[in-house]
Design a protein around this motif. Structure first.
Motif, PDB file in Angstrom:
ATOM      1  N   LEU A  52     -12.595 -23.954 -30.036  1.00 25.30           N
ATOM      2  CA  LEU A  52     -11.123 -23.228 -29.764  1.00 25.30           C
ATOM      3  C   LEU A  52     -10.319 -22.906 -30.856  1.00 25.30           C
ATOM      4  CD1 LEU A  52      -9.165 -22.865 -27.239  1.00 25.30           C
ATOM      5  CD2 LEU A  52      -8.234 -25.300 -27.698  1.00 25.30           C
ATOM      6  N   PHE A  97      -3.353 -18.130 -23.019  1.00 22.03           N
ATOM      7  CA  PHE A  97      -3.679 -19.751 -22.568  1.00 22.03           C
ATOM      8  C   PHE A  97      -2.989 -20.453 -21.697  1.00 22.03           C
ATOM      9  CE2 PHE A  97      -3.687 -24.386 -23.494  1.00 22.03           C
ATOM     10  CZ  PHE A  97      -4.945 -24.625 -23.729  1.00 22.03           C
ATOM     11  N   LEU A 100      -4.122 -18.958 -18.315  1.00 30.04           N
ATOM     12  CA  LEU A 100      -5.411 -19.417 -17.941  1.00 30.04           C
ATOM     13  C   LEU A 100      -5.432 -20.809 -17.448  1.00 30.04           C
ATOM     14  CD1 LEU A 100      -8.490 -18.748 -18.013  1.00 30.04           C
ATOM     15  CD2 LEU A 100      -8.687 -19.733 -20.197  1.00 30.04           C
ATOM     16  N   ASP A 101      -4.413 -21.649 -18.061  1.00 34.33           N
ATOM     17  CA  ASP A 101      -4.137 -22.895 -17.846  1.00 34.33           C
ATOM     18  C   ASP A 101      -3.804 -23.111 -16.217  1.00 34.33           C
ATOM     19  OD1 ASP A 101      -4.168 -25.836 -17.746  1.00 34.33           O
ATOM     20  OD2 ASP A 101      -2.106 -25.851 -18.902  1.00 34.33           O
ATOM     21  N   LEU A 108      -6.043 -27.431 -18.542  1.00 32.98           N
ATOM     22  CA  LEU A 108      -7.103 -26.987 -19.514  1.00 32.98           C
ATOM     23  C   LEU A 108      -7.147 -27.562 -20.928  1.00 32.98           C
ATOM     24  CD1 LEU A 108      -8.911 -24.572 -19.893  1.00 32.98           C
ATOM     25  CD2 LEU A 108      -7.029 -23.166 -20.575  1.00 32.98           C
ATOM     26  N   SER A 124     -11.833 -20.028 -22.537  1.00 34.49           N
ATOM     27  CA  SER A 124     -10.543 -19.951 -23.586  1.00 34.49           C
ATOM     28  C   SER A 124     -10.749 -19.205 -24.938  1.00 34.49           C
ATOM     29  CB  SER A 124      -9.919 -21.327 -23.638  1.00 34.49           C
ATOM     30  OG  SER A 124      -8.713 -21.464 -24.429  1.00 34.49           O
TER      31      SER A 124
END
Length: 140
Positions: A52, A97, A100-101, A108, A124
């Motif tokens: 990440l 981010f 996406l979470d 996430l 991610s």
């Protein structure tokens, strides 16, 4: 000789901006994930956290490189552009981010620092790298 000294100073300035932006990216990833990133990566050897962070740093580096290339040898424009586009890129990466979470089950940040490898980290990481590439293309 003067050109060499000038080029070295310009390189130093761009390098400093890049390092500061990567440090800012490190802080953002640290805030977005539970636990302390330095502990997760260096002490616990958490591959998810390392991937990440690495993807974030690659995205930021891509943006800085594009800003330098687009500066047309105008040092001031290149330096300001690298800093501004770098900060904008980090903001967009953080927003991506968070989106996406919201779009995925669970938290996430917690999945990404799980000690067991998790496929969500690849998604991610790809978002980080793709965001950096998109912003770089927009700059160029």
């Amino acid at each position: 000789m003067q050109n060499l000294v000038n080029d070295l100073l310009v390189t130093l300035a761009y390098g400093a901006v890049g390092v500061v932006l990567m440090a800012f990216g490190y802080v953002l990833v640290d805030v977005a994930t539970p636990g302390k990133l330095h502990e997760l990566i260096w002490a616990q050897r958490n591959r998810n956290a390392a991937l990440l962070l690495s993807s974030n740093l690659v995205g930021v580096g891509t943006i800085v490189v594009a800003a330098i290339v687009a500066s047309d040898n105008d040092f001031r424009l290149g330096l300001i552009g690298a800093a501004a586009y770098g900060v904008l890129g980090l903001v967009i990466m953080a927003a991506a981010f968070m989106l996406l979470d919201v779009a995925t089950p669970g938290k996430l940040g917690e999945l990404l620092v799980d000690p067991e490898p998790h496929p969500a980290v690849w998604v991610s990481a790809t978002v980080h790298v793709a965001t950096g590439a998109i912003i770089a293309a927009a700059i160029l």
